[in-house]
Design a protein around this motif. Structure first.
Motif, PDB file in Angstrom:
ATOM      1  N   UNK A 180     -93.520-108.466  -0.738  1.00 16.11           N
ATOM      2  CA  UNK A 180     -94.898-108.944  -0.637  1.00 16.11           C
ATOM      3  C   UNK A 180     -94.947-110.265   0.128  1.00 16.11           C
ATOM      4  N   UNK A 181     -95.997-110.400   0.904  1.00 13.42           N
ATOM      5  CA  UNK A 181     -96.255-111.639   1.641  1.00 13.42           C
ATOM      6  C   UNK A 181     -97.428-112.336   0.964  1.00 13.42           C
ATOM      7  N   UNK A 182     -97.222-113.562   0.549  1.00 13.55           N
ATOM      8  CA  UNK A 182     -98.286-114.324  -0.099  1.00 13.55           C
ATOM      9  C   UNK A 182     -98.984-115.210   0.931  1.00 13.55           C
ATOM     10  N   UNK A 183    -100.310-115.143   0.949  1.00 14.64           N
ATOM     11  CA  UNK A 183    -101.065-116.010   1.862  1.00 14.64           C
ATOM     12  C   UNK A 183    -100.891-117.460   1.460  1.00 14.64           C
ATOM     13  N   UNK A 184    -100.840-118.323   2.495  1.00 13.11           N
ATOM     14  CA  UNK A 184    -100.626-119.751   2.291  1.00 13.11           C
ATOM     15  C   UNK A 184    -101.705-120.536   3.018  1.00 13.11           C
ATOM     16  N   UNK A 185    -101.794-121.818   2.702  1.00 20.73           N
ATOM     17  CA  UNK A 185    -102.858-122.660   3.256  1.00 20.73           C
ATOM     18  C   UNK A 185    -102.816-122.806   4.770  1.00 20.73           C
ATOM     19  N   UNK A 186    -101.683-122.574   5.379  1.00 25.48           N
ATOM     20  CA  UNK A 186    -101.564-122.746   6.829  1.00 25.48           C
ATOM     21  C   UNK A 186    -101.609-121.408   7.579  1.00 25.48           C
ATOM     22  N   UNK A 187    -102.256-120.401   6.973  1.00 23.96           N
ATOM     23  CA  UNK A 187    -102.373-119.070   7.578  1.00 23.96           C
ATOM     24  C   UNK A 187    -103.766-118.872   8.180  1.00 23.96           C
ATOM     25  N   UNK A 188    -103.843-117.995   9.187  1.00 24.27           N
ATOM     26  CA  UNK A 188    -105.131-117.602   9.769  1.00 24.27           C
ATOM     27  C   UNK A 188    -105.065-116.140  10.166  1.00 24.27           C
ATOM     28  N   UNK A 189    -106.224-115.503  10.130  1.00 22.91           N
ATOM     29  CA  UNK A 189    -106.380-114.132  10.594  1.00 22.91           C
ATOM     30  C   UNK A 189    -106.915-114.181  12.017  1.00 22.91           C
ATOM     31  N   UNK A 190    -106.288-113.423  12.913  1.00 21.96           N
ATOM     32  CA  UNK A 190    -106.729-113.363  14.310  1.00 21.96           C
ATOM     33  C   UNK A 190    -107.046-111.909  14.649  1.00 21.96           C
ATOM     34  N   UNK A 191    -108.312-111.645  14.919  1.00 18.75           N
ATOM     35  CA  UNK A 191    -108.798-110.308  15.260  1.00 18.75           C
ATOM     36  C   UNK A 191    -108.984-110.260  16.773  1.00 18.75           C
ATOM     37  N   UNK A 192    -108.307-109.308  17.400  1.00 20.56           N
ATOM     38  CA  UNK A 192    -108.262-109.232  18.860  1.00 20.56           C
ATOM     39  C   UNK A 192    -109.204-108.139  19.374  1.00 20.56           C
ATOM     40  N   UNK A 193    -110.243-108.540  20.080  1.00 21.67           N
ATOM     41  CA  UNK A 193    -111.069-107.674  20.933  1.00 21.67           C
ATOM     42  C   UNK A 193    -111.592-106.394  20.277  1.00 21.67           C
ATOM     43  N   UNK A 194    -112.117-106.504  19.085  1.00 19.72           N
ATOM     44  CA  UNK A 194    -112.706-105.325  18.437  1.00 19.72           C
ATOM     45  C   UNK A 194    -114.177-105.256  18.873  1.00 19.72           C
ATOM     46  N   UNK A 195    -114.352-104.781  20.111  1.00 24.47           N
ATOM     47  CA  UNK A 195    -115.648-104.759  20.776  1.00 24.47           C
ATOM     48  C   UNK A 195    -116.088-103.328  21.039  1.00 24.47           C
ATOM     49  N   UNK A 196    -117.391-103.148  21.163  1.00 21.04           N
ATOM     50  CA  UNK A 196    -117.965-101.807  21.296  1.00 21.04           C
ATOM     51  C   UNK A 196    -117.399-101.032  22.480  1.00 21.04           C
ATOM     52  N   UNK A 197    -117.141-101.690  23.593  1.00 21.83           N
ATOM     53  CA  UNK A 197    -116.619-100.967  24.761  1.00 21.83           C
ATOM     54  C   UNK A 197    -115.212-100.422  24.533  1.00 21.83           C
ATOM     55  N   UNK A 198    -114.502-100.934  23.530  1.00 16.67           N
ATOM     56  CA  UNK A 198    -113.156-100.436  23.231  1.00 16.67           C
ATOM     57  C   UNK A 198    -113.145 -99.374  22.123  1.00 16.67           C
ATOM     58  N   UNK A 199    -114.315 -99.016  21.633  1.00 10.25           N
ATOM     59  CA  UNK A 199    -114.420 -98.010  20.586  1.00 10.25           C
ATOM     60  C   UNK A 199    -114.827 -96.674  21.190  1.00 10.25           C
ATOM     61  N   UNK A 200    -114.614 -95.569  20.465  1.00 10.13           N
ATOM     62  CA  UNK A 200    -115.052 -94.268  20.973  1.00 10.13           C
ATOM     63  C   UNK A 200    -116.516 -94.323  21.419  1.00 10.13           C
ATOM     64  N   UNK A 201    -116.779 -93.789  22.625  1.00 11.27           N
ATOM     65  CA  UNK A 201    -118.107 -93.844  23.217  1.00 11.27           C
ATOM     66  C   UNK A 201    -118.326 -95.047  24.113  1.00 11.27           C
ATOM     67  N   UNK A 202    -117.395 -96.006  24.090  1.00 11.99           N
ATOM     68  CA  UNK A 202    -117.508 -97.196  24.926  1.00 11.99           C
ATOM     69  C   UNK A 202    -116.975 -96.951  26.319  1.00 11.99           C
ATOM     70  N   UNK A 203    -117.076 -97.965  27.160  1.00 12.64           N
ATOM     71  CA  UNK A 203    -116.672 -97.846  28.566  1.00 12.64           C
ATOM     72  C   UNK A 203    -115.160 -97.693  28.735  1.00 12.64           C
ATOM     73  N   UNK A 204    -114.381 -98.246  27.823  1.00 17.15           N
ATOM     74  CA  UNK A 204    -112.922 -98.190  27.895  1.00 17.15           C
ATOM     75  C   UNK A 204    -112.374 -97.942  26.487  1.00 17.15           C
ATOM     76  N   UNK A 205    -112.618 -96.739  25.948  1.00 20.49           N
ATOM     77  CA  UNK A 205    -112.324 -96.501  24.536  1.00 20.49           C
ATOM     78  C   UNK A 205    -110.830 -96.415  24.223  1.00 20.49           C
ATOM     79  N   UNK A 206    -110.466 -97.054  23.130  1.00 20.59           N
ATOM     80  CA  UNK A 206    -109.122 -96.941  22.579  1.00 20.59           C
ATOM     81  C   UNK A 206    -109.170 -95.780  21.590  1.00 20.59           C
ATOM     82  N   UNK A 207    -108.318 -94.767  21.757  1.00 23.62           N
ATOM     83  CA  UNK A 207    -108.342 -93.650  20.814  1.00 23.62           C
ATOM     84  C   UNK A 207    -108.241 -94.140  19.365  1.00 23.62           C
ATOM     85  N   UNK A 208    -109.164 -93.677  18.545  1.00 25.22           N
ATOM     86  CA  UNK A 208    -109.215 -94.041  17.125  1.00 25.22           C
ATOM     87  C   UNK A 208    -109.405 -95.539  16.908  1.00 25.22           C
TER      88      UNK A 208
END
Length: 192
Positions: free
Chosen positions: A1-29
């Motif tokens: 198990x990995x325990x979250x610590x005070x010096x941690x951050x979550x980084x979400x990369x490019x979860x944009x509509x054009x990269x989803x199914x039906x978008x201009x440049x869709x990533x499968x699933x």
């Protein structure tokens, strides 16, 4: 198990509509990462830890577009519906949004390239980054590569990434490279 610590951050990369199914440049699933990322967001916000989100924010004449000689169809043009974050992605109000590839003549697959992301993370004392999003073999790979180069310990959220796989082996090669560089692979179940 990995325990979250005070010096941690979550980084979400490019979860944009054009990269989803039906978008201009869709990533499968690609849409499958949204509910999983929401669960990560809940864990981080419950602990009071910061959430960062990168986005492509291209001008209409961006060098990566086919009309300009690039490999991709126009996508994630600043201010358009396709550039918006995915419907259902529950980003907190205080999410730090980092726009990349904002100039017409420079591609930027990494959230660190041409941005102040590294400085903003370091100003908050962040030492560990938990990275998920789209696409494993392009923007996630390059962001992880640069995060490690900037001295961050990186955890790849393998249940919250998907690949484009322009070539059938692209995802496998990207994962191998990230592991070789020192990224640790985890899933939500491994995070306490």
């Amino acid at each position: 198990m990995i325990e979250l610590q005070d010096h941690d951050a979550l980084l979400i990369v490019d979860v944009q509509k054009d990269f989803l199914p039906g978008g201009a440049l869709p990533v499968p699933e690609g849409d499958e990462v949204v509910p999983v990322l929401n669960r990560y967001i809940e864990r981080f916000t419950r602990r009071g830890l910061p959430v960062f989100a990168t986005r492509d924010w291209h001008p209409p004449n961006h060098c990566s577009f086919r009309d300009q000689g690039g490999p991709w169809p126009p996508h994630c043009v600043a201010g358009t519906k396709g550039a918006e974050f995915a419907d259902g992605l529950r980003l907190p109000e205080d999410t730090v949004i980092v726009s990349k590839a904002t100039g017409p003549e420079r591609e930027a697959y990494s959230g660190f390239e041409g941005t102040d992301l590294a400085a903003r993370l370091k100003d908050l004392g962040i030492r560990r980054l938990f990275v998920g999003g789209l696409a494993t073999d392009y923007c996630v790979l390059n962001t992880v590569r640069d995060a490690i180069r900037h001295g961050f310990e990186v955890f790849l959220l393998t249940d919250a990434v998907r690949a484009v796989n322009v070539h059938p082996e692209d995802e496998r090669k990207a994962l191998e490279e990230m592991r070789r560089l020192g990224a640790r692979f985890i899933t939500l179940e491994a995070l306490s």
